[in-house]
Design an enzyme around this catalytic site. Sequence first.
Site, mmCIF file in Angstrom:
data_model
loop_
_atom_site.group_PDB
_atom_site.id
_atom_site.type_symbol
_atom_site.label_atom_id
_atom_site.label_comp_id
_atom_site.label_asym_id
_atom_site.label_seq_id
_atom_site.Cartn_x
_atom_site.Cartn_y
_atom_site.Cartn_z
ATOM 1 N N GLY A 130 36.154 -14.439 20.975
ATOM 2 C CA GLY A 130 35.010 -13.695 21.492
ATOM 3 C C GLY A 130 33.737 -13.845 20.688
ATOM 4 O O GLY A 130 32.645 -13.936 21.261
ATOM 5 N N THR A 181 43.086 -11.406 27.065
ATOM 6 C CA THR A 181 42.053 -10.948 27.995
ATOM 7 C C THR A 181 42.405 -11.345 29.427
ATOM 8 O O THR A 181 43.030 -12.380 29.640
ATOM 9 C CB THR A 181 40.721 -11.621 27.582
ATOM 10 O OG1 THR A 181 40.392 -11.145 26.287
ATOM 11 C CG2 THR A 181 39.598 -11.339 28.550
ATOM 12 N N THR A 187 38.019 -16.395 28.203
ATOM 13 C CA THR A 187 39.004 -15.770 27.320
ATOM 14 C C THR A 187 39.134 -16.652 26.092
ATOM 15 O O THR A 187 39.276 -17.872 26.204
ATOM 16 C CB THR A 187 40.367 -15.611 28.011
ATOM 17 O OG1 THR A 187 41.327 -15.204 27.016
ATOM 18 C CG2 THR A 187 40.859 -16.923 28.640
ATOM 19 N N GLY A 188 39.059 -16.062 24.932
ATOM 20 C CA GLY A 188 39.172 -16.862 23.722
ATOM 21 C C GLY A 188 38.546 -16.170 22.546
ATOM 22 O O GLY A 188 38.544 -14.935 22.479
ATOM 23 N N ARG A 192 33.848 -2.729 17.626
ATOM 24 C CA ARG A 192 33.618 -4.165 17.859
ATOM 25 C C ARG A 192 33.584 -4.473 19.351
ATOM 26 O O ARG A 192 34.460 -4.070 20.093
ATOM 27 C CB ARG A 192 34.719 -4.984 17.194
ATOM 28 C CG ARG A 192 34.599 -6.510 17.420
ATOM 29 C CD ARG A 192 35.465 -6.962 18.563
ATOM 30 N NE ARG A 192 35.539 -8.431 18.666
ATOM 31 C CZ ARG A 192 36.129 -9.088 19.660
ATOM 32 N NH1 ARG A 192 36.712 -8.425 20.640
ATOM 33 N NH2 ARG A 192 36.164 -10.398 19.676
ATOM 34 N N VAL A 193 32.570 -5.210 19.778
ATOM 35 C CA VAL A 193 32.476 -5.655 21.158
ATOM 36 C C VAL A 193 32.560 -7.178 21.169
ATOM 37 O O VAL A 193 31.896 -7.842 20.380
ATOM 38 C CB VAL A 193 31.142 -5.195 21.795
ATOM 39 C CG1 VAL A 193 31.004 -5.713 23.220
ATOM 40 C CG2 VAL A 193 31.046 -3.673 21.764
ATOM 41 N N GLY A 194 33.400 -7.711 22.029
ATOM 42 C CA GLY A 194 33.541 -9.163 22.134
ATOM 43 C C GLY A 194 32.690 -9.713 23.264
ATOM 44 O O GLY A 194 31.726 -9.076 23.700
ATOM 45 N N ASP A 195 33.064 -10.883 23.744
ATOM 46 C CA ASP A 195 32.259 -11.520 24.784
ATOM 47 C C ASP A 195 32.527 -10.967 26.180
ATOM 48 O O ASP A 195 31.637 -10.992 27.034
ATOM 49 C CB ASP A 195 32.511 -13.035 24.785
ATOM 50 C CG ASP A 195 33.967 -13.381 25.079
ATOM 51 O OD1 ASP A 195 34.856 -12.711 24.516
ATOM 52 O OD2 ASP A 195 34.212 -14.311 25.868
#
Lengths: 303, 303
Positions: free
Chosen positions: A225, A171, A222-223, A199-202
Amino acid sequence: MFALAIHGGAGALPRMQYTHGREQAYRQGLALALSAGQRVLAGDGCALDAVEAAVTVLEDDALFNAAHGAVLTLDGTVELDAAIMDGERLRAGAVASVRYVRNPVQLARRVLEDGRHVFLVGDGAERFAEDAGMTHVTNGYFITPYRLQQLAALKTHSHSVAALDEPPFGTVGAVARDRAGRLAAATSTGGTAGKLAGRVGDSPVIGAGTYADNESCAVSTTGHGEWFLRTVQAYDIAARMRYGGATLAEAVGASIEQRLPRLGASGGLIAIDHRGEIVMRYNTPAMFRASVRSGEAASIHID
Amino acid sequence: MFALAIHGGAGALPRMQYTHGREQAYRQGLALALSAGQRVLAGDGCALDAVEAAVTVLEDDALFNAAHGAVLTLDGTVELDAAIMDGERLRAGAVASVRYVRNPVQLARRVLEDGRHVFLVGDGAERFAEDAGMTHVTNGYFITPYRLQQLAALKTHSHSVAALDEPPFGTVGAVARDRAGRLAAATSTGGTAGKLAGRVGDSPVIGAGTYADNESCAVSTTGHGEWFLRTVQAYDIAARMRYGGATLAEAVGASIEQRLPRLGASGGLIAIDHRGEIVMRYNTPAMFRASVRSGEAASIHID
């Protein structure tokens, strides 16, 4: 005084040492993005324009997991997420599951400026982009041979990414403080390799992957999510400052080095406060990062 | 001891007084949902099951803006958002822009239990639902004559909702504390009437519309979704408790009655802490709400 920090992902160190050439390419990518944002700030531009400019450069660079060169879903397609936030007026724009917009961070900026909504996803986000006259690309534009290999390896190694010669979290993001004291943050990503479609991450979630408020700080994470969504990671830093009286360094330290490891969550973040103090911390072996403050030399790290 | 609270949206009072029949229908809808959750808790079920049960009843009730009876997008379709969170282990599931799943809160629960991801949107969320064997309905199942009239009125009155005989925010949600001290929250909505396709509000966003953590509180919000996204509303309550040492009532009061009005943001929320203390507050003229604690009578309010 202005200040700017960017990241290109946090994660495990590669199993094999980088070749000197690859290391140089990462450094150069970070340097170019930093310069793009720095140019805006040095010309008395606003923090919001600076983070957008820096993230755009990282999106266009195939080495990072955002836009061109992003990871693939389990279906072999690219789905992109991005967000941007203005700490001056708490305006925000976010997009997720975008497949045909060349620079998702620019689409997020359009959503912010449009002002009707904050968060657009999927086909609706594409239609908004089309109506705004943004550059339309094929999904294939984003796909690189390297990511095709990565997905094939993922499917072979039953979803383990350990064998891959790169940090799993690529990211990208930026945080800035401009000369007028305004803060801004932006984040862009292809998400996790082999993710389910949709899929949606952070990253595109205001409060989780991206947050900015002049009264506390601007953050881009970043990591992992899924964990950063559950811990509302970016706003957790701001809240430790707002309500707990922590300094930026204390807030980030408590969150990244104490709370997240207890939960088994790994990753990192970059953050900046109203004085232009920059904190970049991670609980992974490495985070690609760079920063600069007016009148000081830029620093670039890929370990 | 267990405790449960639900809401059916906050907003302006109707311009015309409700007929007695309509008022009774809203009260009955809230009573049925409250009973469904209460039954779970009285039978020593967990908070997570209780909030899912209560929200499912509200989703099926055409009077509320969630699932059957939800508001329409500018295109005349229904797009649904929902989230659920387990305060015990910080597990969460969220879905947005869903068009064919009968009960979005149940889909969010499946995402939570599946555990691979937290947040699924659009076509990917539908495919996940299909793979999970969930009930598939047509988009028309959600659409009621009343919402068709509402959209027509919106288009005529250039997006003003003032003429409509209902609170503009009809989102539904529930928070619970079970006998074992576990907290949970769930929220479900059709969003705002006349929204752009692909628009996601605060409801499905962990930290904005929905949040639960045994160590602080469980929260479900309803109101101006774009503002609640920017203020990271639900986690802001938890953070005021965690880091500022506020009680639940102090945290909710400071946020709903002081911070939000300063920003020009309206809405309300229901929240519960680990002792089973319930707070339901709003800065709009009304919020549909109901609550019950073990050994006490239920209370239901539509003003």
